[in-house]
Design an enzyme around this catalytic site. Structure first.
Site, mmCIF file in Angstrom:
data_model
loop_
_atom_site.group_PDB
_atom_site.id
_atom_site.type_symbol
_atom_site.label_atom_id
_atom_site.label_comp_id
_atom_site.label_asym_id
_atom_site.label_seq_id
_atom_site.Cartn_x
_atom_site.Cartn_y
_atom_site.Cartn_z
ATOM 1 N N ARG A 190 33.095 30.919 25.924
ATOM 2 C CA ARG A 190 32.450 31.380 27.166
ATOM 3 C C ARG A 190 31.542 32.555 26.836
ATOM 4 N NH1 ARG A 190 33.219 35.241 31.115
ATOM 5 N NH2 ARG A 190 32.848 34.570 33.264
ATOM 6 N N SER B 87 37.131 25.419 37.918
ATOM 7 C CA SER B 87 37.675 26.654 38.490
ATOM 8 C C SER B 87 37.872 26.484 39.991
ATOM 9 C CB SER B 87 36.693 27.813 38.292
ATOM 10 O OG SER B 87 36.536 28.067 36.928
ATOM 11 N N LYS C 66 34.467 39.411 34.586
ATOM 12 C CA LYS C 66 33.567 38.451 35.228
ATOM 13 C C LYS C 66 32.764 39.126 36.332
ATOM 14 C CE LYS C 66 33.385 33.945 37.389
ATOM 15 N NZ LYS C 66 34.083 32.819 37.975
HETATM 16 N N1 TZP Z 1 37.317 33.509 35.945
HETATM 17 C C1 TZP Z 1 38.045 34.158 36.839
HETATM 18 S S1 TZP Z 1 38.467 35.682 36.279
HETATM 19 C C2 TZP Z 1 37.681 35.459 34.820
HETATM 20 C C3 TZP Z 1 37.100 34.220 34.800
HETATM 21 C C4 TZP Z 1 36.318 33.629 33.725
HETATM 22 C C5 TZP Z 1 37.641 36.470 33.747
HETATM 23 C C6 TZP Z 1 38.937 36.612 33.053
HETATM 24 O O1 TZP Z 1 38.838 37.587 32.042
HETATM 25 P P1 TZP Z 1 40.006 38.612 31.735
HETATM 26 O O2 TZP Z 1 39.417 39.594 30.751
HETATM 27 O O3 TZP Z 1 41.133 37.847 31.125
HETATM 28 O O4 TZP Z 1 40.360 39.268 33.023
#
Ligand code: TZP
Ligand code: MG
Length: 337
Positions: free
Chosen positions: A171, A239, A268
């Protein structure tokens, strides 16, 4: 001796089905052992009923099934997995027909050979299954170089694999297509030899180009129906942030859903609204496909996520930002078990 004609037709049907399966094993799955097993089976089918020259009973021009088959669209296939299951059915039904016909003719020993082949085909079918689901594991590692304090995606991939992580997602939100492709080509190689599932976020073209195992999309990405058509043999993750989206994802054929954000996170941008833990709990009680909790999950709160039904735990910053990823994952697992 119409019964011999039936046997002849079914030997051809079974052989043709096996030939298609052999080609799929060889060229699509690139599995030499499986391809060899199928070839051996095809040779047995061809050779084990040699007492009669069945050719003299062949009359394919007058076969009433030919017209029906040529006019039918029922055999339209969408994916390689459809082709595999249709051809195993064809092989198994054909073998059963031969088996019964031989019994009528008094060839009991020969009939047993075809029965054994039918059972062998059930075993082989299991080995053929194209992986369309997540492996049974706990942590779903997600790469993101900007959160990694200097380590490359390749280094992180290797560390994750050392820690026995079985699913890795790529990602990257700010890299060029070309850089993402280079990364993914390298990661595909490493994950393949280590039997780790590799999923690409967002870029379906890259997922296809590197033959990833799966693609992960969001609510505002290309619709899942289209993704399924383009990447029909891939694991498709979607998602979801609320109950309606989760139910819709199942209905539209997602192979797994992302559930979150469970907690607040700065990883995010434009974080969606979500009832985190209570949504997760609802999913764990109402959704039948695999679900991956995501968003702000850390060593310090993962036990709570598990208590709310969590089974797969996706993490970015907690993993890639760790000085020692293997050690971190061991500590996280201590909270889970
Ligand atoms: N989708 C919802 S929260 C997120 C994504 C891609 C980010 C998650 O990253 P982290 O650092 O584990 O909180
Ligand atoms: Mg996306």
């Amino acid at each position: 001796m119409k019964i011999y004609r039936l046997i002849d037709a079914n030997i051809n049907r079974v052989s043709e089905g096996l030939r298609i399966l052999e080609d799929i094993a060889r060229f699509v799955l690139e599995n030499k052992a499986l391809s060899k097993d199928i070839r051996e089976m095809r040779h047995i089918v061809r050779k084990s009923f040699t007492n009669h020259s069945l050719l003299i009973f062949r009359d394919s021009q007058n076969d009433i099934g030919l017209n029906i088959s040529q006019n039918s669209r029922l055999d339209a296939k969408k994916a390689v997995s459809d082709l595999i299951s249709a051809n195993f059915k064809r092989v198994q039904e054909g073998l059963r027909s031969i088996e019964e016909a031989l019994k009528i003719l008094g060839y009991f020993n020969e009939s047993k050979i075809y029965e054994a082949l039918r059972f062998k085909s059930y075993d082989l079918e299991k080995k053929f299954s194209i992986r369309k689901t997540l492996p049974d594991t706990d942590i779903y590692g997600i790469l993101g170089e900007e959160f990694s304090a200097g380590k490359s995606n390749i280094e992180i991939t290797k560390e994750m694999i050392k820690a026995n992580i079985k699913i890795i997602q790529y990602r990257e939100k700010n890299k060029s297509k070309c850089d993402k492709l280079k990364d993914c080509q390298a990661i595909r190689k490493i994950t393949s030899v280590n039997d780790v599932i590799f999923i690409v976020n967002d870029d379906i073209d890259i997922a296809l180009a590197v033959k990833a195992d799966g693609i992960h999309i969001g609510q505002k990405d290309m619709p899942i129906e289209i993704v399924k058509n383009i990447a029909s043999d891939m694991i498709i993750g979607l998602s979801t942030h609320n109950q309606k989206q989760a139910l819709e994802a199942v209905e539209k054929g997602a192979d797994y859903i992302g559930v979150g954000p469970i907690f607040n996170t700065s990883t995010k941008k434009n974080l969606e609204k979500c009832d985190g833990l209570s949504f997760l709990k609802w999913v764990s009680e109402n959704i039948s496909i695999p679900f991956v909790a995501i968003g702000g999950i850390k060593e310090s709160n993962i036990a709570t996520v598990k208590k709310h039904g969590g089974k797969y735990f996706a993490m970015i910053s907690e993993l890639v930002g760790s000085e020692n990823i293997v050690k971190k994952i061991n500590l996280i697992r201590k909270k889970l078990y």
